[in-house]
Design a protein around this motif. Structure first.
Motif, mmCIF file in Angstrom:
data_model
loop_
_atom_site.group_PDB
_atom_site.id
_atom_site.type_symbol
_atom_site.label_atom_id
_atom_site.label_comp_id
_atom_site.label_asym_id
_atom_site.label_seq_id
_atom_site.Cartn_x
_atom_site.Cartn_y
_atom_site.Cartn_z
ATOM 1 N N ARG A 159 40.004 44.089 48.977
ATOM 2 C CA ARG A 159 38.969 43.054 48.848
ATOM 3 C C ARG A 159 37.762 43.524 48.049
ATOM 4 O O ARG A 159 36.968 42.707 47.591
ATOM 5 C CB ARG A 159 38.503 42.608 50.243
ATOM 6 C CG ARG A 159 39.575 41.892 51.040
ATOM 7 C CD ARG A 159 38.979 41.077 52.185
ATOM 8 N NE ARG A 159 38.478 41.909 53.264
ATOM 9 C CZ ARG A 159 39.050 41.986 54.480
ATOM 10 N NH1 ARG A 159 40.136 41.286 54.743
ATOM 11 N NH2 ARG A 159 38.538 42.751 55.408
ATOM 12 N N ALA A 160 37.587 44.833 47.936
ATOM 13 C CA ALA A 160 36.422 45.362 47.207
ATOM 14 C C ALA A 160 36.472 44.867 45.762
ATOM 15 O O ALA A 160 37.520 44.895 45.126
ATOM 16 C CB ALA A 160 36.440 46.885 47.243
ATOM 17 N N ARG A 161 35.332 44.394 45.278
ATOM 18 C CA ARG A 161 35.281 43.849 43.928
ATOM 19 C C ARG A 161 34.662 44.852 42.961
ATOM 20 O O ARG A 161 33.604 45.411 43.231
ATOM 21 C CB ARG A 161 34.438 42.567 43.911
ATOM 22 C CG ARG A 161 35.090 41.417 44.647
ATOM 23 C CD ARG A 161 36.339 40.977 43.922
ATOM 24 N NE ARG A 161 37.016 39.912 44.639
ATOM 25 C CZ ARG A 161 37.547 38.865 44.033
ATOM 26 N NH1 ARG A 161 37.501 38.751 42.719
ATOM 27 N NH2 ARG A 161 38.164 37.946 44.734
ATOM 28 N N TYR A 162 35.319 45.025 41.851
ATOM 29 C CA TYR A 162 34.843 45.873 40.755
ATOM 30 C C TYR A 162 34.479 44.952 39.598
ATOM 31 O O TYR A 162 34.862 43.766 39.592
ATOM 32 C CB TYR A 162 35.933 46.872 40.361
ATOM 33 C CG TYR A 162 36.346 47.755 41.520
ATOM 34 C CD1 TYR A 162 35.831 49.035 41.670
ATOM 35 C CD2 TYR A 162 37.209 47.282 42.507
ATOM 36 C CE1 TYR A 162 36.168 49.829 42.760
ATOM 37 C CE2 TYR A 162 37.551 48.059 43.605
ATOM 38 C CZ TYR A 162 37.028 49.341 43.720
ATOM 39 O OH TYR A 162 37.368 50.120 44.820
ATOM 40 N N ASP A 216 37.022 42.728 38.173
ATOM 41 C CA ASP A 216 37.603 41.703 39.052
ATOM 42 C C ASP A 216 36.782 40.423 39.048
ATOM 43 O O ASP A 216 37.205 39.420 39.642
ATOM 44 C CB ASP A 216 37.649 42.213 40.503
ATOM 45 C CG ASP A 216 38.540 43.428 40.674
ATOM 46 O OD1 ASP A 216 39.505 43.569 39.905
ATOM 47 O OD2 ASP A 216 38.270 44.236 41.580
#
Lengths: 159, 764
Positions: free
Chosen positions: B26-29, B32
């Motif tokens: 779920r972590a957004r970079y 993304d």
């Protein structure tokens, strides 16, 4: 310019049925990230070396960056988003959290899925098994120590 | 302040606050992110290392399906197209001249990435090739072709106002440092050894290549979501380039997929801002890994060092001439060069010193910051030579080092911070862990190396801590989470000071419109500098809360204690929630605390005193396959002096990663150029360490004397342990085989050739 030929695909992603039309040259990674919004699989090396884009197709780890989307027709795709059961983490995910095997997190989805595939094949892997399996999974942050410990910790043989 | 009990959260290996979002994907970079109406950009890059742009014509590309804009260097007249933290020498897109293979010369923006990539092929670009310089020798030769001919424009870094380019050459900066009388000291030394070492061009290979998304708003403001370690430096650059106030620029930093220095200072932000402005829509640019190789790298270096020692092994003089190749644009290279060279004498007491360093332009990928910031290049030479000195003097290398160590409180250089660690303790722990005094197996060799590195000075960190009505906490600070665990550490510090559960603390992602100023996430400074700002801000909140409690309970603030989000005095306790309700007269409102850490300039040689000295020791045990030259690191011990570990497991994880990254440039990694062409800009040709390359035994230990200036006595960590790896491994190899390697990486071929040469010498 020729219009690229397209195909209709029907497959499942994380247990959900999907029907899509994709160009013949479309890559699985782009399909997952851009069309299905599943951004857990990451783009890094683009050449099947680093493993950041690893997903499971019928349980087998594949590099989605070089895998044609049309090949998933009729098959079952598992991405990192499909691992946890609601808020309950998969044991491999939980082990990565507990062992501190996560740093920047960019390799983590691929690592977790690779570990899942290994554990499905060998429920009690040796350290050598783990190192061998991680040949195609690179991490630039952790030095791998805690990743290997986490995977061994999931096996029935504790490290 | 109230009496503090034993630490509850600080010093604990709590789980990372971002671990769950990362294991679930779920972590957004930055790559993304999707914005409504977002377009996609691709860059056309120069195929030549040095060329005049005869024509860059986007007419056909502009007409292609889905294409919204094609921009070239000639289209940038409406902004200041140059940027760079040291010199503003880097154009957003090449203007008239391309200075390295892979330099961006045009950009295409299209409805999707595929259309943008296809349109690149339609750009009609004609180049007139010019002679190029791709090595230090070529660049420094008399009459060498010049990478830059125009007068340089100063960048925004205050302490580089003393930049000293040498006009008419490829030297973009020189650094000189001297104390004592080095010539006389060398003349009188019992032993003088003089040798030259080289360090390769290496690539950060952050798993996440650089990415950025930009959008302009209806008020003329600019937002960039970027994979950057320095949102505030990027903001300054963009404000200057586009002539808009700092307050109208918002840099938002999602999770970084690794940084290691490669994401310091502006990289893609200027071009995405231009493309978003030209198209009037949000634009995303996400580099491929191959493009990251053409964005920034570590400066390769050639270092000549002369060591002078007395007969008893005391160092009397060090003379050093270091040339660093900063590539086609200076980036932060000049600062890397002077800062790396400044601590060339390492953790040792040396009365007579002369250091000269040059930053040299070449027609290659720009060289910038990379974990260790210039020190690994120097330490490779000096620590190898120190072992050679020990051999020549028939001294034990550990003893020789110990005899020369600076002591706690001793001056390193006039005006700079005195030594803040007990180096002998680190060395002793490393020697013990590698079993230094016991004989190694016949087919194993052991070696040690040490290093000392300055952090950045002066620098500023500010933080805001908010205590909400339900006793949950928000920490606003702009240190970037790039994997090192900064968010977790900031949360631990705030939870400790405020005596609230860790899970009640939220650390916001950096956003220059919300989170306050922080100079940079680099130099191993976050725990110390940002951490101290967070600590002060939390103490500010606590002070306000205790004044409310004092009035409520009718006792002096000094008689109050806090635990579990309650203030108590004697037998009476009151919850934070009740106190906040009392303070605001309703169930709303919050207490806001501020922390500012700004040590300012000093008389130290680099213009500011380092807040702490980062100190690490490495000890390696190696074996070598005489048939193939392959070196195996069997055992590695790293000891770092970190003052106090806020999160012990994260410190361990940092140093495990640092050692393995160090093994990369020690054994495998090198960017190879031929005729100015980068040959191995991908993971098939560029080998980074894999899991199976990690030493069978690897131990990371820590010296903790709570003697740092950071929260609870902490100092920085994370860079130091990478630095001793190369010399420790090479020293071990030398002690095993008698072969002294002077060139990295220690590839099987190089080692095999050296072993063969030794055999020929021994058995002519």
């Amino acid at each position: 310019m020729l219009t690229p030929s397209s195909s209709d695909l029907a497959f499942t992603v994380n247990g959900r049925a999907v029907a899509l039309r994709v160009p013949a040259h479309a890559l699985l990674l782009d399909l997952l990230r851009d069309r299905l919004g599943l951004t857990g699989a990451k783009r890094s090396c683009d050449m099947q070396v680093c493993g950041a884009c690893t997903v499971l197709v019928d349980g087998e780890p594949v590099s989605a960056c070089t895998y044609l989307a049309v090949e998933v027709d009729g098959r079952d795709v598992l991405t990192v988003e499909g691992l946890a059961d609601g808020e309950v983490l998969d044991p491999v995910q939980a082990a990565f959290v507990d062992h501190g095997a996560v740093q920047c997190g960019f390799c983590t989805p691929g690592m977790v899925l690779t570990a899942r595939a290994l554990l499905a094949e060998r429920p009690a892997p040796s350290r050598e098994d783990v190192l061998h399996y991680l040949r195609g999974s690179l991490c630039r942050c952790t030095g791998y120590v805690k990743i290997v410990e986490a995977i061994l910790g999931c096996g029935t043989g504790r490290p | 302040m109230t009496a503090r009990g034993p630490l509850r959260v600080v010093g604990q290996s709590v789980r990372r606050v971002d671990a769950v979002e990362k294991v679930t994907g779920r972590a957004r970079y930055a790559s993304d992110l999707v914005r409504p109406g977002m377009l996609h950009a691709r860059l056309l890059r120069s195929p030549y290392p040095h060329a005049r742009l005869v024509r860059v014509d986007g007419t056909a590309a502009r007409a292609a399906a889905g294409v919204q804009a094609v921009v070239t260097g000639a289209d940038l007249g409406w902004c200041d197209p140059y940027f760079g933290p040291a010199f503003r020498d880097r154009p957003i897109l090449a203007i008239d001249v391309a200075r390295y293979e892979g330099e961006p010369v045009a950009a295409v923006v299209a409805e999707d990435d595929e259309a943008a990539a296809a349109a690149l092929e339609l750009i009609d670009a004609e180049y007139e090739e010019r002679p190029a310089v791709t090595t230090l020798d070529e660049a420094l030769a008399p009459g060498a072709p010049l990478v830059h001919t125009a007068k340089p424009l100063a960048g925004h870094f205050a302490d580089l106002s003393s930049l000293r380019p040498r006009p008419g050459t490829n030297i973009c900066h020189q650094f000189h440092f001297e104390r004592g009388a080095v010539g006389e000291a060398l003349a009188g030394a019992a032993l003088v050894i003089d040798d030259t070492y080289t360090f390769p061009r290496v690539q950060h290979y952050s798993m996440e290549p650089h990415a950025a998304v930009a959008a302009w708003d209806e008020q003329g403001g600019l937002t960039v979501w970027a994979s950057t370690q320095n949102p505030y430096s990027v903001r300054v650059e963009l404000a200057g380039m586009f002539g808009i106030p700092l307050g109208r620029i918002r840099i938002v930093v999602p999770h970084l997929g690794g940084g290691f220095g490669g994401k310091t200072y502006a990289k893609l932000e200027p071009i995405v801002a231009v493309l978003a402005r030209v198209t009037g829509r949000p634009v995303r640019l996400a580099l491929t890994a191959e493009e990251a190789f053409r964005t920034v790298r570590r400066c390769d270096a050639r270092v000549r060092v002369r060591l002078g020692l007395a007969g008893d092994g005391r160092l009397v003089a060090v003379e050093c001439d270091a040339d660093y190749d900063v590539g086609a644009y200076a980036d932060i290279g000049p600062r890397v060069v002077q800062k790396g060279t400044y601590t060339a004498t390492g953790p040792y007491r040396v009365p007579h010193v002369r250091l000269d360093a040059r930053a040299v332009y070449t027609n290659t990928t720009p060289g910038g910051a990379f974990r260790g910031f210039g020190v690994p290049q120097l330490a490779w030479a000096v620590e190898s030579l120190l072992d050679e000195a020990a051999r020549r003097l028939d001294r034990d290398p550990v003893d020789l080092r110990r005899d020369n160590l600076l002591h706690h409180g001793e001056e390193f250089a006039p005006g700079d911070t005195p030594i803040d660690g007990k180096f002998e303790e680190s060395l002793g722990r490393a020697a013990e862990a590698i079993r230094w005094t016991q004989a190694a197996a016949a087919d194993r060799g052991r070696g040690v190396a040490m290093m000392m590195k300055a952090s950045i000075g002066p620098s500023v960190s500010e933080a805001i801590v908010r205590l909400h009505a339900d006793a949950s906490v928000t920490v606003l600070a702009s240190t970037v989470e790039m994997g090192q665990g900064a968010r977790t550490v900031m949360a631990q510090i705030a939870a400790e000071v405020l005596a609230v559960p860790l899970e009640r603390v939220m650390v916001a992602a950096p956003d220059t419109s919300i989170t306050p100023y922080d100079q940079t996430t680099s130099s191993s400074r976050s725990t110390t500098m940002t951490g101290r700002a967070v600590q002060e801000a939390a103490e500010d909140v606590l002070g306000q809360l205790l004044r409310v409690a004092s009035a409520r309970l009718g006792v002096a603030v000094s008689a109050l204690s806090v635990a579990d989000a309650r203030v108590s005095a004697g037998g009476e306790a009151v919850s934070y929630v009740d106190l906040l309700r009392e303070r605001f007269g309703m169930g709303g409102g919050e207490l806001i605390g501020r922390g500012v850490v700004a040590p300012g300039r000093s008389a130290a040689p680099l213009g500011g005193s380092t807040p702490f000295w980062e100190m690490a020791v490495g000890a390696a045990e190696v074996s070598v396959d005489e048939e193939t030259g392959a070196v195996t690191v069997e055992d590695y011990v790293s000891v770092a002096d970190v003052g106090r570990r806020i999160n012990p497991r994260q410190c361990e994880a940092q140093d495990e990663g640092a050692v393995v990254q160090g093994l990369g440039h020690t054994l495998y990694e090198e960017m190879l150029y031929e005729g100015g062409q980068l040959l191995n800009a991908n993971l098939a040709g560029y080998r980074v360490p894999r899991a199976a390359d990690v030493p069978g035994r690897m131990t990371c230990r820590f010296v903790e004397n709570a003697d740092g200036p950071g929260p609870f006595g902490a100092k920085g960590a994370g860079e130091g342990s990478l630095i001793p790896v190369s010399p420790a491994v090479a020293n071990a190899l030398a002690r095993l085989t008698g072969v002294r390697m002077r060139e990295l990486p220690l590839t099987p071929e190089r080692v095999w050739r050296a072993l063969r040469a030794r055999r020929r010498r021994a058995d002519p």
